[in-house]
Motif scaffolding. Structure first.
Motif, PDB file in Angstrom:
ATOM      1  N   LEU A  43      -2.817   8.244 -12.505  1.00 42.04           N
ATOM      2  CA  LEU A  43      -3.523   7.258 -11.686  1.00 42.04           C
ATOM      3  C   LEU A  43      -2.664   6.880 -10.489  1.00 42.04           C
ATOM      4  N   TRP A  44      -3.295   6.608  -9.363  1.00 43.18           N
ATOM      5  CA  TRP A  44      -2.618   6.229  -8.130  1.00 43.18           C
ATOM      6  C   TRP A  44      -3.089   4.842  -7.728  1.00 43.18           C
ATOM      7  N   GLY A  45      -2.241   3.827  -7.939  1.00 43.60           N
ATOM      8  CA  GLY A  45      -2.621   2.440  -7.717  1.00 43.60           C
ATOM      9  C   GLY A  45      -2.964   2.085  -6.294  1.00 43.60           C
ATOM     10  N   GLY A  46      -2.381   2.761  -5.331  1.00 41.43           N
ATOM     11  CA  GLY A  46      -2.613   2.432  -3.936  1.00 41.43           C
ATOM     12  C   GLY A  46      -4.020   2.710  -3.461  1.00 41.43           C
ATOM     13  N   ASP A  47      -4.733   3.540  -4.199  1.00 36.67           N
ATOM     14  CA  ASP A  47      -6.116   3.830  -3.847  1.00 36.67           C
ATOM     15  C   ASP A  47      -7.088   2.921  -4.588  1.00 36.67           C
ATOM     16  N   GLY A  48      -6.542   2.035  -5.415  1.00 38.65           N
ATOM     17  CA  GLY A  48      -7.388   1.172  -6.236  1.00 38.65           C
ATOM     18  C   GLY A  48      -7.622   1.829  -7.591  1.00 38.65           C
ATOM     19  N   VAL A  51     -10.760  -1.582 -13.225  1.00 38.82           N
ATOM     20  CA  VAL A  51     -10.264  -2.582 -14.174  1.00 38.82           C
ATOM     21  C   VAL A  51     -10.057  -1.992 -15.563  1.00 38.82           C
ATOM     22  N   GLU A  52     -10.985  -1.168 -16.022  1.00 42.33           N
ATOM     23  CA  GLU A  52     -10.853  -0.603 -17.373  1.00 42.33           C
ATOM     24  C   GLU A  52      -9.602   0.269 -17.505  1.00 42.33           C
ATOM     25  N   GLU A  53      -9.192   0.921 -16.420  1.00 43.54           N
ATOM     26  CA  GLU A  53      -7.960   1.714 -16.459  1.00 43.54           C
ATOM     27  C   GLU A  53      -6.731   0.812 -16.473  1.00 43.54           C
ATOM     28  N   TRP A  54      -6.783  -0.302 -15.720  1.00 44.31           N
ATOM     29  CA  TRP A  54      -5.673  -1.266 -15.757  1.00 44.31           C
ATOM     30  C   TRP A  54      -5.537  -1.853 -17.158  1.00 44.31           C
ATOM     31  N   ILE A  55      -6.638  -2.083 -17.832  1.00 40.52           N
ATOM     32  CA  ILE A  55      -6.588  -2.605 -19.205  1.00 40.52           C
ATOM     33  C   ILE A  55      -5.846  -1.617 -20.101  1.00 40.52           C
ATOM     34  N   ASP A 124       1.495   4.198  -0.516  1.00 44.33           N
ATOM     35  CA  ASP A 124       1.306   3.429  -1.734  1.00 44.33           C
ATOM     36  C   ASP A 124       0.010   2.631  -1.784  1.00 44.33           C
ATOM     37  N   LEU A 125      -0.407   2.080  -0.670  1.00 42.55           N
ATOM     38  CA  LEU A 125      -1.603   1.244  -0.653  1.00 42.55           C
ATOM     39  C   LEU A 125      -2.428   1.521   0.593  1.00 42.55           C
ATOM     40  N   THR A 126      -3.734   1.634   0.396  1.00 42.06           N
ATOM     41  CA  THR A 126      -4.601   1.694   1.561  1.00 42.06           C
ATOM     42  C   THR A 126      -4.674   0.294   2.163  1.00 42.06           C
ATOM     43  N   ASP A 127      -5.040   0.202   3.428  1.00 36.73           N
ATOM     44  CA  ASP A 127      -5.186  -1.104   4.078  1.00 36.73           C
ATOM     45  C   ASP A 127      -6.164  -1.983   3.315  1.00 36.73           C
ATOM     46  N   GLU A 128      -7.262  -1.405   2.900  1.00 36.50           N
ATOM     47  CA  GLU A 128      -8.302  -2.163   2.191  1.00 36.50           C
ATOM     48  C   GLU A 128      -7.784  -2.716   0.863  1.00 36.50           C
TER      49      GLU A 128
END
Length: 160
Positions: A43-48, A51-55, A124-128
């Protein structure tokens, strides 16, 4: 001596991973990084991340931390630790093992966050995602007794 659970809290680019790496030897602690767990899971956090994956990621982090605390190893949890219910859950984990609990909040100005991101030139993170992350971030409340760090300057860490 009982183990310690240090929970880092702060937005993206606040310096949590840097603090974790510098504190780990001081506490003879193992770092449990949710970003690393996500990477292992592809998983790549910067793209979002849904929630179920974060859990699921939090579940894996909790399992790792529990195993370490059961072996009397101190743990530093490297995560944004927002919202509060996540911080409360980590407090409960520490209590289950009679571990000392410390919440470290890296209180970094959003302007500095944007400067760091630009300087590091990372994907690491998109602007959005960064904009939403900063808008939704839930800092520790007064009753949580967090230790506030306004920089990653080690001088401010004395007495932790």
């Amino acid at each position: 001596m009982p183990p310690r659970l240090v929970l880092l809290c702060g937005t993206a680019f606040s310096g949590k991973s840097t603090v974790a790496r510098k504190l780990a030897p001081q506490f003879a602690a193992t770092i449990v990084s949710l970003d690393e767990i996500n990477a292992r899971r592809g998983l790549w956090g910067g793209d979002g991340i849904p929630v179920e994956e974060w859990i699921r990621t939090h579940g894996e982090a909790t399992t790792e931390a529990r195993a370490l605390l059961a072996a009397s190893t101190s743990v530093i949890v490297d995560d944004t630790s927002s919202p509060r219910f996540l911080r409360d859950a980590w407090r409960a984990v520490a209590a289950d093992f009679d571990a000392e609990f410390t919440l470290l909040y890296l209180d970094i100005d959003p302007e500095v966050i944007h400067e760091r991101r630009a300087r590091q030139d990372r994907r690491d993170l998109t602007d959005e995602v960064l904009t939403q992350h900063l808008a939704d971030f839930d800092p520790p409340h007064a009753d949580e007794q967090a230790v506030y760090l306004s920089s990653v300057d080690q001088e401010s860490w004395k007495g932790l």
